[in-house]
Motif scaffolding. Structure first.
Motif, PDB file in Angstrom:
ATOM      1  N   LEU A  15      28.745  45.579  30.459  1.00 41.40           N
ATOM      2  CA  LEU A  15      29.924  45.226  29.853  1.00 41.40           C
ATOM      3  C   LEU A  15      31.075  45.697  30.793  1.00 41.40           C
ATOM      4  N   ILE A  16      31.335  45.072  31.689  1.00 36.62           N
ATOM      5  CA  ILE A  16      32.331  45.671  32.583  1.00 36.62           C
ATOM      6  C   ILE A  16      33.712  45.071  32.330  1.00 36.62           C
ATOM      7  N   GLY A  17      34.703  45.909  31.996  1.00 37.57           N
ATOM      8  CA  GLY A  17      36.038  45.420  31.713  1.00 37.57           C
ATOM      9  C   GLY A  17      36.860  45.199  32.961  1.00 37.57           C
ATOM     10  N   ALA A  18      36.598  45.944  34.001  1.00 35.15           N
ATOM     11  CA  ALA A  18      37.347  45.795  35.238  1.00 35.15           C
ATOM     12  C   ALA A  18      36.384  45.554  36.376  1.00 35.15           C
ATOM     13  N   ALA A  19      36.902  45.016  37.457  1.00 31.68           N
ATOM     14  CA  ALA A  19      36.044  44.717  38.595  1.00 31.68           C
ATOM     15  C   ALA A  19      35.525  45.994  39.220  1.00 31.68           C
ATOM     16  N   LEU A  20      34.276  45.948  39.672  1.00 26.79           N
ATOM     17  CA  LEU A  20      33.768  47.051  40.473  1.00 26.79           C
ATOM     18  C   LEU A  20      34.440  46.989  41.833  1.00 26.79           C
ATOM     19  N   VAL A  21      34.412  48.098  42.547  1.00 28.26           N
ATOM     20  CA  VAL A  21      35.085  48.133  43.840  1.00 28.26           C
ATOM     21  C   VAL A  21      34.445  47.199  44.833  1.00 28.26           C
ATOM     22  N   THR A  22      33.264  46.702  44.516  1.00 28.71           N
ATOM     23  CA  THR A  22      32.565  45.829  45.450  1.00 28.71           C
ATOM     24  C   THR A  22      32.953  44.380  45.305  1.00 28.71           C
ATOM     25  N   GLY A  23      33.826  44.061  44.348  1.00 32.42           N
ATOM     26  CA  GLY A  23      34.270  42.687  44.233  1.00 32.42           C
ATOM     27  C   GLY A  23      33.551  41.885  43.181  1.00 32.42           C
ATOM     28  N   VAL A  24      32.815  42.508  42.277  1.00 35.85           N
ATOM     29  CA  VAL A  24      32.223  41.795  41.160  1.00 35.85           C
ATOM     30  C   VAL A  24      33.289  41.718  40.081  1.00 35.85           C
ATOM     31  N   ILE A  25      33.758  40.531  39.778  1.00 37.08           N
ATOM     32  CA  ILE A  25      34.960  40.369  38.970  1.00 37.08           C
ATOM     33  C   ILE A  25      34.606  39.965  37.543  1.00 37.08           C
ATOM     34  N   ALA A  26      35.291  40.563  36.570  1.00 40.14           N
ATOM     35  CA  ALA A  26      35.088  40.197  35.166  1.00 40.14           C
ATOM     36  C   ALA A  26      35.875  38.945  34.841  1.00 40.14           C
ATOM     37  N   SER A  62      20.165  40.824  35.352  1.00 40.73           N
ATOM     38  CA  SER A  62      20.360  39.516  34.727  1.00 40.73           C
ATOM     39  C   SER A  62      21.361  38.690  35.530  1.00 40.73           C
ATOM     40  N   LEU A  63      21.543  37.440  35.128  1.00 42.56           N
ATOM     41  CA  LEU A  63      22.474  36.562  35.828  1.00 42.56           C
ATOM     42  C   LEU A  63      23.925  36.973  35.594  1.00 42.56           C
ATOM     43  N   MET A  64      24.224  37.377  34.386  1.00 35.70           N
ATOM     44  CA  MET A  64      25.569  37.802  34.022  1.00 35.70           C
ATOM     45  C   MET A  64      25.465  39.078  33.194  1.00 35.70           C
ATOM     46  N   PHE A  65      26.573  39.755  33.058  1.00 33.82           N
ATOM     47  CA  PHE A  65      26.631  40.926  32.191  1.00 33.82           C
ATOM     48  C   PHE A  65      27.667  40.654  31.115  1.00 33.82           C
ATOM     49  N   ILE A  66      27.284  40.785  29.840  1.00 34.65           N
ATOM     50  CA  ILE A  66      28.153  40.456  28.722  1.00 34.65           C
ATOM     51  C   ILE A  66      28.422  41.718  27.909  1.00 34.65           C
ATOM     52  N   ASN A  67      29.690  42.014  27.721  1.00 35.47           N
ATOM     53  CA  ASN A  67      30.109  43.281  27.130  1.00 35.47           C
ATOM     54  C   ASN A  67      30.351  43.151  25.631  1.00 35.47           C
ATOM     55  N   THR A  68      29.458  43.689  24.842  1.00 27.66           N
ATOM     56  CA  THR A  68      29.618  43.688  23.389  1.00 27.66           C
ATOM     57  C   THR A  68      30.868  44.455  22.972  1.00 27.66           C
ATOM     58  N   MET A  69      31.216  45.493  23.706  1.00 28.60           N
ATOM     59  CA  MET A  69      32.340  46.340  23.333  1.00 28.60           C
ATOM     60  C   MET A  69      33.692  45.723  23.688  1.00 28.60           C
ATOM     61  N   GLN A  70      33.688  44.622  24.446  1.00 27.41           N
ATOM     62  CA  GLN A  70      34.944  43.986  24.839  1.00 27.41           C
ATOM     63  C   GLN A  70      34.923  42.490  24.546  1.00 27.41           C
ATOM     64  N   ASN A  71      34.532  42.177  23.307  1.00 34.39           N
ATOM     65  CA  ASN A  71      34.620  40.803  22.818  1.00 34.39           C
ATOM     66  C   ASN A  71      33.831  39.799  23.657  1.00 34.39           C
ATOM     67  N   GLY A  72      32.691  40.219  24.157  1.00 36.62           N
ATOM     68  CA  GLY A  72      31.834  39.305  24.897  1.00 36.62           C
ATOM     69  C   GLY A  72      32.328  38.962  26.284  1.00 36.62           C
ATOM     70  N   LYS A  73      33.110  39.841  26.895  1.00 34.53           N
ATOM     71  CA  LYS A  73      33.588  39.583  28.256  1.00 34.53           C
ATOM     72  C   LYS A  73      32.406  39.456  29.210  1.00 34.53           C
ATOM     73  N   VAL A  74      32.498  38.500  30.126  1.00 36.42           N
ATOM     74  CA  VAL A  74      31.408  38.192  31.047  1.00 36.42           C
ATOM     75  C   VAL A  74      31.747  38.654  32.455  1.00 36.42           C
ATOM     76  N   THR A  75      30.799  39.324  33.102  1.00 33.65           N
ATOM     77  CA  THR A  75      30.928  39.713  34.503  1.00 33.65           C
ATOM     78  C   THR A  75      29.811  39.057  35.299  1.00 33.65           C
ATOM     79  N   PRO A  76      30.125  38.317  36.367  1.00 37.42           N
ATOM     80  CA  PRO A  76      29.072  37.730  37.202  1.00 37.42           C
ATOM     81  C   PRO A  76      28.174  38.816  37.780  1.00 37.42           C
ATOM     82  N   TRP A  77      26.886  38.554  37.795  1.00 39.30           N
ATOM     83  CA  TRP A  77      25.942  39.537  38.323  1.00 39.30           C
ATOM     84  C   TRP A  77      25.058  38.864  39.370  1.00 39.30           C
ATOM     85  N   LEU A  78      23.858  38.488  39.047  1.00 40.17           N
ATOM     86  CA  LEU A  78      23.035  37.783  40.037  1.00 40.17           C
ATOM     87  C   LEU A  78      23.486  36.339  40.221  1.00 40.17           C
TER      88      LEU A  78
END
Length: 591
Positions: A6-17, A107-123
């Motif tokens: 569930l990532i609300g902000a981008a990781l420093v590596t450039g994976v963007i929510a 997984s392909l994406m990461f979906i944050n239950t704690m932030q209204n289903g926000k999606v972060t690209p993963w694989l």
């Protein structure tokens, strides 16, 4: 306790929510997201597309140089009471997925239950719905390698999904009831075609399917029973050693996000009850725990100013009623009497020391999903603690109360039931003691059978019980827990393991409601359907919610930073939630 998702902000590596259309449809915003969140998400998504390539190239170079210079360091120890480890790491085994999905498999994406289903690209780096929400296309990330050095490709994704089709026992969330095909398109795209619009299944497909290496699993003769003792994944950690008493992970030097992880070693000892796990945590032997502590202040927060906790409610802990196992329980009057006889507030206060909230019979977790609860319908149903009404219901249904105070069926069978529970969860043991006392007052005998972890899960999954105290995994809206509790195709005959719907509830009308929810992108229609699913729990009582399961999360900030908190809820905080476990590990850093 056991919580598998569930990532609300981008990781420093450039994976963007980015914002998710899974709940609100083609508009791309989560149903309960505020306008500000929607605007922010859209802004991030647009800027990410414009700047990602240059940003990644620059940051990756800098992070890689720094990572080579310093590298991951230190050891994080996790404390929890569950069961002894089997040293299998298949992400498609219910008992080992919590150890594998997140740290090793992703997984392909990461979906944050704690932030209204926000999606972060993963694989996958992006996705798009088309064909009236009947086609879903993922763009697969380049430059990712399995931890044995083999390149990760779109072929691995196609292989994984088709493996679930070939072996339905692996398809925990019944995604092939809505999918018709999964195929590769070009070098780096995967196209999923659905039988009908199935937007909510995005969560199961994108977040809840760990992707497997084709070059390993294609050689496995029976993927259903495969233990996977040396897992090959794309995640930030490798399994270095395993015994029944401890799992040791080590940082994956081939991990695809440069500079991560920051923690070199993860030690995950096994405990079969809460007290020794609590001792390890409270004495500083572990930095992260997720178990019940009877006196949190004395055992944890007073020990060190850096000792913190966060217990967000996410799902219900319910009495699962196996009507197929005992015909007496098939009488709705018995189920209603049980619900009225349980003083949920007292169970929460005594068994959970007030750390968890009492549940409601409608099954909507509050305050997390307040906007979904039909308060009028719940109030009209009248499910409050009322032992007198419980007795009245039983008498009206023809049950007779004997001289001992125990009710009997018209055939003379006592109302006496056994309920299975997880012995390691000392709070559940205490909950059942309270519930047994309360049911006894209305003429129902409840006997607790507190089983060791593996035995408990075996009986729960195969339906070898009358009543069971258990919890599903939930998801970004109440729909997901309802589906897990009630969807017929996800269950199994007694004697065979069921992925969900462990009580074996069958209702064509309820199945159709769940299917209809999956076809619409209208939030008003979705809310209307959830109202009707609440009615199912209020009228038919296939399960009886008792308390709201919190993500137990005790953590130390003395030497580590980056934990999820109420102010930064980038993931569900408990290590047993997958794949969130791996997300948290990637955020942790030494001070």
């Amino acid at each position: 306790m056991k919580i598998n998702r569930l990532i609300g902000a981008a990781l420093v590596t450039g994976v963007i929510a980015v914002a998710s259309p899974m709940l609100a449809g083609a508009s791309g915003s989560a149903h309960r997201a505020t306008d500000a969140h929607r605007a922010t998400d859209a802004h991030r998504a647009t800027d990410a597309h414009r700047a990602t390539d240059a940003h990644r190239a620059t940051d990756a170079h800098r992070a890689t140089d720094a990572h080579r210079a310093s590298g991951p360091k230190g050891t994080l120890t996790i404390s929890n009471a569950e069961f002894l480890w089997t040293c299998g790491f298949s992400p498609y085994n219910a008992s080992s997925a919590l150890l594998a999905f997140g740290p090793t498999y992703q997984s392909l994406m990461f979906i944050n239950t704690m932030q209204n289903g926000k999606v972060t690209p993963w694989l996958a780096t992006s996705y798009a719905w088309s064909n009236q929400n009947k086609t879903l296309t993922f763009t697969i990330r380049n430059g990712v390698r399995w931890n044995d050095g083999t390149p990760f490709t779109a072929a691995d994704v196609v292989f994984t999904f088709n493996l679930l089709k070939k072996y339905p026992a692996l398809d925990f969330n019944s995604i092939w009831t809505v999918l018709s095909s999964v195929a590769r398109l070009g070098r780096n795209k995967v196209v999923m075609t659905f039988k009908s619009p199935s937007v909510p299944y995005f969560y199961y497909i994108a977040d809840q399917v760990p992707i497997l290496p084709q070059h390993v699993w294609s050689k496995v003769s029976n993927p259903v029973t495969f233990k996977d003792t040396s897992p090959v994944g794309t995640g930030p950690y490798l399994v270095k050693n395993c015994t029944p008493h401890n799992v040791e992970y080590v940082a994956n030097s081939k991990y695809w996000q440069p500079g991560l992880p920051k923690i070199k070693t993860i030690e995950y000892p096994a405990f079969t009850s809460n007290p020794p796990a609590n001792t390890l945590l409270s004495t500083g032997g572990a930095q992260w725990g997720f178990q019940f502590m009877p006196n949190l202040k004395a055992e944890w927060t007073s020990k060190n100013p850096g000792n913190k906790y966060w217990f967000p409610p996410v799902v219900n802990v319910s009495v699962f009623v196996n009507q197929k196992k005992d015909p007496v329980l098939a009488n709705v009057a018995v189920r209603k009497a049980i619900s009225y006889a349980i003083d949920r507030a007292r169970v929460a206060a005594i068994g959970e020391y007030g750390y968890e909230l009492p549940a409601n019979q409608a099954g909507v977790v509050t305050p997390t999903f307040n906007s979904w609860l039909d308060k009028t319908q719940l109030a009209k149903a009248g499910y409050r603690y009322d032992p007198a009404k419980a007795v009245q219901i039983l008498k009206r249904a023809g049950f007779k109360r004997g001289s001992t105070g125990r009710f009997k069926t018209p055939q003379g069978k006592p109302l006496a039931f056994t309920i299975i529970s997880q012995s390691a969860y000392t709070d559940w043991v205490a909950d059942l003691q309270v519930m047994s006392q309360e049911l006894s007052k209305v003429g129902i005998q409840l006997t607790a059978d507190n089983l060791a972890g593996s035995a408990y899960e075996s009986d729960l999954f195969t339906g070898n019980y009358q009543l069971a105290l258990a919890e599903e995994t939930g998801g970004p809206t109440p729909y997901y827990e309802y589906r897990q509790m009630l969807y017929g195709p996800a269950s199994a005959p007694i004697g065979k393991a069921a992925a969900t719907n462990w009580e074996r509830y069958q209702s064509t009308a309820t199945d159709n409601l769940l299917k209809r929810y999956a076809t619409t992108t209208s939030t008003s229609i979705q809310h209307s359907i959830i109202d009707k699913l609440q009615e199912v729990l209020l009228k038919d009582l296939p399960v009886i919610p008792v308390i709201e399961q919190a993500d137990w999360d005790e953590y130390s900030t003395t030497s580590l930073t980056g934990w999820p908190t109420p102010r930064n809820p980038y993931a569900q905080p408990a290590p047993q939630v997958v794949p969130d476990f791996g997300i948290v590990l990637l955020h942790l850093r030494w001070k």
